[in-house]
Design a protein around this motif. Structure first.
Motif, PDB file in Angstrom:
ATOM      1  N   ASP A 243      -3.159  -9.457  16.269  1.00  0.00           N
ATOM      2  CA  ASP A 243      -2.262 -10.390  15.595  1.00  0.00           C
ATOM      3  C   ASP A 243      -2.292 -10.204  14.084  1.00  0.00           C
ATOM      4  OD1 ASP A 243      -1.513 -11.534  17.996  1.00  0.00           O
ATOM      5  OD2 ASP A 243      -3.141 -13.005  17.930  1.00  0.00           O
ATOM      6  N   PHE A 244      -3.181  -9.335  13.617  1.00  0.00           N
ATOM      7  CA  PHE A 244      -3.330  -9.129  12.175  1.00  0.00           C
ATOM      8  C   PHE A 244      -2.250  -8.191  11.644  1.00  0.00           C
ATOM      9  CE2 PHE A 244      -5.237  -6.562   8.671  1.00  0.00           C
ATOM     10  CZ  PHE A 244      -5.165  -7.555   7.711  1.00  0.00           C
ATOM     11  N   GLU A 245      -1.394  -8.732  10.809  1.00  0.00           N
ATOM     12  CA  GLU A 245      -0.332  -7.948  10.181  1.00  0.00           C
ATOM     13  C   GLU A 245      -0.562  -7.961   8.677  1.00  0.00           C
ATOM     14  OE1 GLU A 245       3.589  -9.016  11.398  1.00  0.00           O
ATOM     15  OE2 GLU A 245       4.542  -7.858   9.805  1.00  0.00           O
ATOM     16  N   PHE A 246      -0.336  -6.833   8.062  1.00  0.00           N
ATOM     17  CA  PHE A 246      -0.494  -6.752   6.610  1.00  0.00           C
ATOM     18  C   PHE A 246       0.632  -5.906   6.026  1.00  0.00           C
ATOM     19  CE2 PHE A 246      -2.054  -2.406   6.229  1.00  0.00           C
ATOM     20  CZ  PHE A 246      -2.480  -2.154   7.526  1.00  0.00           C
ATOM     21  N   PRO A 247       0.993  -6.166   4.784  1.00  0.00           N
ATOM     22  CA  PRO A 247       2.020  -5.346   4.148  1.00  0.00           C
ATOM     23  C   PRO A 247       1.418  -4.015   3.717  1.00  0.00           C
ATOM     24  CG  PRO A 247       1.251  -7.001   2.615  1.00  0.00           C
ATOM     25  CD  PRO A 247       0.547  -7.267   3.921  1.00  0.00           C
ATOM     26  N   THR A 248       2.171  -2.944   3.891  1.00  0.00           N
ATOM     27  CA  THR A 248       1.655  -1.643   3.469  1.00  0.00           C
ATOM     28  C   THR A 248       1.556  -1.558   1.948  1.00  0.00           C
ATOM     29  OG1 THR A 248       3.871  -0.737   3.712  1.00  0.00           O
ATOM     30  CG2 THR A 248       2.330  -0.349   5.532  1.00  0.00           C
ATOM     31  N   SER A 249       2.120  -2.549   1.266  1.00  0.00           N
ATOM     32  CA  SER A 249       1.971  -2.583  -0.190  1.00  0.00           C
ATOM     33  C   SER A 249       0.520  -2.837  -0.598  1.00  0.00           C
ATOM     34  CB  SER A 249       2.890  -3.645  -0.797  1.00  0.00           C
ATOM     35  OG  SER A 249       2.572  -4.918  -0.297  1.00  0.00           O
ATOM     36  N   VAL A 250      -0.339  -3.192   0.362  1.00  0.00           N
ATOM     37  CA  VAL A 250      -1.771  -3.314   0.079  1.00  0.00           C
ATOM     38  C   VAL A 250      -2.319  -1.941  -0.315  1.00  0.00           C
ATOM     39  CG1 VAL A 250      -4.029  -3.684   1.180  1.00  0.00           C
ATOM     40  CG2 VAL A 250      -2.181  -5.291   1.574  1.00  0.00           C
ATOM     41  N   ILE A 251      -1.738  -0.892   0.246  1.00  0.00           N
ATOM     42  CA  ILE A 251      -2.202   0.467  -0.027  1.00  0.00           C
ATOM     43  C   ILE A 251      -1.594   1.003  -1.317  1.00  0.00           C
ATOM     44  CG2 ILE A 251      -2.313   2.840   0.889  1.00  0.00           C
ATOM     45  CD1 ILE A 251      -3.922   0.627   2.456  1.00  0.00           C
ATOM     46  N   ALA A 252      -0.318   0.742  -1.524  1.00  0.00           N
ATOM     47  CA  ALA A 252       0.353   1.283  -2.701  1.00  0.00           C
ATOM     48  C   ALA A 252       1.492   0.365  -3.116  1.00  0.00           C
ATOM     49  CB  ALA A 252       0.893   2.671  -2.401  1.00  0.00           C
TER      50      ALA A 252
END
Length: 124
Positions: free
Chosen positions: A52-61
């Motif tokens: 259920d854990f979703e994260f934005p790929t903007s965390v990486i870049a």
């Protein structure tokens, strides 16, 4: 860049690495991405049950870093990629990096520090 869902296995590893390194989730995701990108021979999409854990790929870049990340991945996969595939490949790098980190932690004794291991391995 959109949101992606980590696999259940990836999420379990993420939680254990966060505890091991005493770092916050975004920092560990960036470390896992770097590990997956640099230490995996190929970047391949892993089909697993999503958590259920979703994260934005903007965390990486973010911003200009996105173009750098995109070209690092293009260099690795040797093909052009669109934005949607970029998100999936970033997730794949993270999943593979988490697996590598899990294996490295398992090889350490209880007295060893994973943070010191990483520093010794990657600082030259």
């Amino acid at each position: 860049m959109a949101g992606v869902k980590l696999s259940k296995r990836g999420y379990e590893i993420l939680e254990s690495v966060m505890a091991e390194l005493e770092m916050e989730r975004p920092e560990v995701l960036r470390l896992a991405f770097a590990k997956g990108l640099t230490e995996s021979e190929v970047i391949q999409e892993i089909k697993r049950e999503h958590s259920d854990f979703e994260f934005p790929t903007s965390v990486i870049a973010k911003g200009d870093e996105v173009l750098l990340v995109k070209h690092l991945i293009i260099d690795k996969v040797q093909t052009q990629i669109d934005e949607m595939k970029l998100d999936r490949l970033i997730l794949s790098c993270i999943e593979q990096g988490l697996e590598i980190m899990d294996e490295e932690i398992k090889q350490l004794s209880k007295a060893d520090s994973y943070l010191l291991y990483l520093i010794q391995k990657h600082v030259k």
